[in-house]
Design an enzyme around this catalytic site. Structure first.
Site, short mmCIF file in Angstrom:
data_model
loop_
_atom_site.label_atom_id
_atom_site.label_comp_id
_atom_site.label_asym_id
_atom_site.label_seq_id
_atom_site.Cartn_x
_atom_site.Cartn_y
_atom_site.Cartn_z
CB CYS A 148 -1.04 -0.05 1.12
SG CYS A 148 -2.13 1.02 1.19
CD GLU A 169 -1.15 -6.71 5.10
OE1 GLU A 169 -1.61 -5.70 5.68
OE2 GLU A 169 -0.94 -6.82 4.06
CG HIS A 180 -3.61 -3.98 3.00
ND1 HIS A 180 -2.62 -3.24 3.88
CD2 HIS A 180 -4.11 -2.76 2.44
CE1 HIS A 180 -2.76 -2.22 3.83
NE2 HIS A 180 -3.31 -1.52 2.89
#
Length: 561
Positions: free
Chosen positions: A398, A527, A525
């Site tokens: 990001c 994750e 993102h």
């Protein structure tokens, strides 16, 4: 629907989220379908506008919900896909009631906390618990509800009352209350103290809820006489007093519960022993033991803004853990405050400056996670420059991707004032700009949020190969700014390649730097979708590159072995 309610007493931060997730894991291992709800008693509509320093990370769901980080624990532990409705806040409840009042739905009645707020809470819990979250049709068998905060807090009182009413309406066979409490040990005496838990349970019972199980948090295993005292004064059978003591890693917690027959106690209370099987936790056992036995480490430099509170980057830390375990490594994360890398820091805090640069240079790879605001940006740019020039594996997420673009524009294109309009509104070289559809007046839920599709522009790139040559990938987003489409041509001519774009082709999603071992930036993102045993492709790639195994891994995947 059967409900398992997890409450907390004595102090906050005891690990109710991990306890609730672990209960879900054990019940799922018994063959039951499980869903989860997190109740946050704060007045915010959601976690989207809250500071990471105060509340930890904001977890983003597929549907764009900005929610409490505990929902991230639920998704990782239970391998489910939750919705924004699975996070209930006081703000959401009051807004729905006030909207009804304005419409005249209450027909002139005086709108009160009881019954109108409590009815709204019960109605929302019952409707949300019916939403399937595991990809199958129909509702789950059990809904695990975690009540945030501590019993006795003023703001959680309406929820306690609503849950008391819910327990009465669904019946005793469909409701199980697990109370998480602290058993402290005073340093001088060395005795495990039960009085705080006694008071906490007394308060809970005064509010109309009686715990069926106690989950006692402690540094060391509970002594038998401590259990007997708790049983006697808290009116909980000794067999239902669970000890969740400190463990080497949180994957041991479901095993702790299984070993103490927590599943049998909960299943018995919910009257579903007949439909449950013996818990199959072989995979969890293997995972926990594997991590305990890892000896080789990999050093990862995490250059961010919120390094003072590791929960600010909880999902990033978990994604690194998942990737490292897949490579039989133990992660060693070196937290670097981005501002300590800046030139100003050399004058103001020289020791911190030297330490930060030493740490960065000793790391096997560099990760710059997401964030907002201009603090520490200069340090992040220096970290990206160091990684690019020294061929150190780099992953920018990001903001980290935008940082890579700014650094490249300044260092390679010679645009000394290249910047994001977030940090310098009047920059003559805006390489990162505010998205046209964003709102400049309202902060909450006005970003580009949730799961969005990224199309690979070429199969001949590291990212595509890490995603097993897929034509596209769906990942979660949370951003207001994007790479300026007008500068893509000159950036690509200078060597930076944008290998992933959105479906319109104008929004840049993935950048790579050819002739570099691993220099990747992503607008999304990754994750948030990483799972134990199923690590995020990009985090796995970063660790493989850091340990010089990436090329062999990609060749192995390309050959289909």
């Amino acid at each position: 629907m059967r409900y398992v309610l997890v409450t907390g007493g004595v102090v906050s931060g005891l690990g109710k989220g991990v306890t609730a997730s672990s209960i879900g894991v054990v019940l799922k291992a018994c063959g039951l379908r499980v869903t989860s709800i997190k109740i946050d008693p704060y007045l915010n509509m959601d976690a989207g506008t809250m500071s990471p320093f105060e509340h930890g990370e904001v977890f983003v769901l597929d549907d764009g919900g900005e929610v409490d980080l505990d929902l991230g624990n639920y998704e990782r532990f239970l391998d489910v896909t939750l919705t924004r409705d699975n996070n209930i806040t006081t703000g959401k409840i009051y807004q729905s009631v006030l909207e009804k009042e304005r419409r005249g739905d209450y027909l002139g009645k005086t709108v009160q906390v009881v019954p109108h707020i409590t009815d709204a809470i019960k109605s929302l819990i019952e409707s949300v618990s019916q939403i399937p979250v595991d990809g199958k049709q129909g509702p789950a068998d059990v809904c695990v509800i975690e009540l945030g905060g501590t019993v006795g807090d003023i703001e959680s009182m309406p929820f306690i009352e609503a849950l008391r009413q819910l327990s009465f309406s669904v019946g005793q066979d469909n409701f199980c209350l697990v109370h998480v409490s602290l058993i402290p040990v005073l340093g001088v005496v060395g005795e495990q103290k039960t009085k705080p838990t006694q008071h906490s349970v007394r308060e809970l019972r005064a509010l109309g809820l009686t715990p069926h199980l106690l989950a006692c948090r402690s540094a060391q295993p509970l002594l038998e006489n401590t259990k007997e005292k708790l049983s006697q004064f808290c009116h909980v059978p000794a067999g239902n007093i669970l000890n969740i003591h400190d463990v080497p890693n949180i994957w041991h917690v479901p095993l702790l519960l299984r070993n103490q027959n927590a599943h049998n106690a909960i299943l018995k209370q919910l009257n579903c022993l007949s439909i449950a099987t013996h818990p199959d936790l072989q995979e969890w056992t293997k995972r926990a033991e594997t991590f305990d036995n890892l000896t080789n480490t990999v050093r990862i430099a995490m250059v961010g803004k919120y390094v003072g509170l590791t929960d600010s980057y909880l999902s990033v830390v978990k994604a690194l853990l998942h990737a490292c375990i897949a490579c039989s490594l133990r992660p060693s994360i070196d937290w670097i405050a981005a501002s300590d890398l800046e030139d100003d820091s050399a004058k103001l805090t020289p020791e911190a400056h030297v330490s930060a640069w030493t740490t960065l240079r000793n790391a096997a790879c560099v990760l710059v996670p997401g964030g907002f605001g201009d603090r520490g940006v200069k340090g992040m740019i220096l970290a990206a420059k160091y990684a690019r020039e020294n061929k150190v594996p780099y992953l920018g997420i990001c903001l980290g991707m935008q940082i890579a673009v700014i650094e490249f524009a300044r260092s390679v294109l010679g645009l000394g004032r290249a910047n994001s309009t977030e940090f310098e509104a009047e920059t003559p070289n805006p390489v990162v700009i505010f998205m046209p559809e964003g709102s400049r007046t309202h902060m909450g839920s006005t970003m580009r949020l949730g799961s969005r599709r990224t199309l690979f522009q070429t199969p001949d790139c590291i990212t595509s190969k890490l995603y097993h040559n897929s034509e596209y990938v769906d990942e979660r987003h949370r951003h207001r700014y994007e790479v300026n489409p007008d500068v893509i041509k000159i950036l690509e001519e200078a060597g930076l390649k944008f290998v992933g774009k959105d479906e319109s082709g104008r929004r840049m999603e993935i950048l790579e730097l050819p002739n570099h071992p691993f220099f990747i930036g992503v607008q999304f993102h990754p994750e948030f979708k990483s799972r134990p045993g199923r690590p995020s492709a990009l985090f796995l790639g970063l660790i493989l590159a850091a340990t010089r195994q990436l090329e062999a891994y990609i060749n192995k995947c390309q050959n289909g072995s």
